[in-house]
Design an enzyme around this catalytic site. Structure first.
Site, mmCIF file in Angstrom:
data_model
loop_
_atom_site.group_PDB
_atom_site.id
_atom_site.type_symbol
_atom_site.label_atom_id
_atom_site.label_comp_id
_atom_site.label_asym_id
_atom_site.label_seq_id
_atom_site.Cartn_x
_atom_site.Cartn_y
_atom_site.Cartn_z
ATOM 1 N N LEU A 180 1.054 -1.193 0.135
ATOM 2 C CA LEU A 180 0.022 -0.153 -0.247
ATOM 3 C C LEU A 180 1.434 1.230 0.049
ATOM 4 O O LEU A 180 0.331 2.434 -0.700
ATOM 5 C CB LEU A 180 -1.217 -0.359 1.616
ATOM 6 N N THR A 224 -8.701 -4.553 8.191
ATOM 7 C CA THR A 224 -8.663 -5.822 7.846
ATOM 8 C C THR A 224 -10.680 -5.984 7.662
ATOM 9 O O THR A 224 -10.390 -6.067 8.946
ATOM 10 C CB THR A 224 -7.124 -6.541 7.860
ATOM 11 N N TYR A 282 -4.275 -12.729 13.390
ATOM 12 C CA TYR A 282 -3.667 -11.718 12.383
ATOM 13 C C TYR A 282 -4.884 -11.353 12.630
ATOM 14 O O TYR A 282 -4.813 -9.734 13.046
ATOM 15 C CB TYR A 282 -3.308 -12.305 11.167
#
Length: 285
Positions: free
Chosen positions: A13, A103, A127
């Site tokens: 990104l 996310t 995660y």
């Protein structure tokens, strides 16, 4: 535009933000290398913000190796939670607005419905847990924040599903692709544009927002589209996730509702396949 500083500038990104900044003629933006902006060094971050005096910090730094995170729990926690907290505290101390990228993996993804920002987050892997804890670390200390949850990120840069499929498709005659995990691919160039649009807007409706490309697909159909668009001749077979067990569990359905970000900032979001065509065009050059 206000002065911008990007943390995690070397990642996917970060590189897309650099590309889009050049295309948009944004010059008052800094992309420090990791040793100048180590997210695990609270003192360094504070001095960096004191010196540069940005109006906005974009946090692209993250531990994103989903399966490795199951073994490297402390490292994942350090980067995704502790580091996010350090950066948020530095932003608070220096009156800086933070744009923090999160996310869809904060959700369990066990029912077929569009996920809204206020829906319960219940991650099913390390995660996801550490990214959710990172969101909480930001909101605990900093009012001036935009948390943007995104999904299935890909681009011309770094390692990602599109580049992997193009590589495997060129090397192999046959591939098995999971067909029962559904979500939305996101072209990181589109996300970068959306972030700059948010900064440009001057809107101070802080909080959590969802951003992915428009549409819904499975990993199998995503792969098929990659092969079709790139004219890669490979036989792709749909398989259930149970036939390809991974260390970390994945959400079965993680399609996010983007109404809030579109209405708040007046964004027009491209359809995933149109953006995929653009990315493959860039890769093929």
């Amino acid at each position: 535009m206000s002065k911008i500083l990007v943390i995690g500038a070397g990642g996917q990104l970060g590189q897309c933000l650099k590309t889009v900044a050049e295309r948009r003629g944004i010059s008052d933006i800094i992309f420090p290398v990791e040793k100048e902006a180590n997210i695990l060094d609270a003192d360094l971050l504070n001095k960096l913000l004191e010196r540069e005096k940005p109006a906005f910090v974009i946090n692209c730094a993250a531990y994103t190796a989903v399966d490795k995170a199951e073994d490297e729990v402390q490292l994942s926690k350090a980067v995704n939670e502790t580091g996010a907290g350090y950066l948020a505290a530095a932003c608070e101390a220096n009156s800086v607005t933070l744009i923090h990228v999160s996310t869809d993996f904060v959700f369990e993804g066990n029912e077929v419905k569009l996920l809204k920002e206020e829906d319960e987050a219940n991650p099913i892997n390390v995660y996801g847990v550490t990214k959710l804890d990172g969101e909480k670390a930001v909101t605990a200390v900093l009012e001036k924040h935009f948390i943007i949850r995104t999904s299935w990120l890909y681009s011309e840069y770094a390692n990602n599903f599109v580049k992997t499929m193009l590589k495997f498709g060129a090397e192999r005659d046959e591939l098995n692709i999971i067909a029962d995990q559904v979500g939305t691919p996101t072209y990181a160039i589109d996300l970068a544009n959306a972030i700059f649009d948010i900064i440009d807007s001057g809107n101070e409706n802080y909080g959590i927002y969802h951003y992915s490309n428009e549409g819904v697909t499975s990993w199998f159909d995503f792969a098929k589209a990659i092969f079709d668009i790139s004219r890669t001749n490979v036989n792709a077979n749909p398989i259930p996730g149970s036939a390809y067990p991974t260390k970390a569990k994945r959400p079965a359905f993680s399609v996010m509702d983007k109404t809030k970000i579109k209405n708040t900032f007046g964004l027009t979001i491209p359809y995933w396949r149109d953006s995929l065509i653009e990315c493959i065009h860039q890769l093929k050059g």
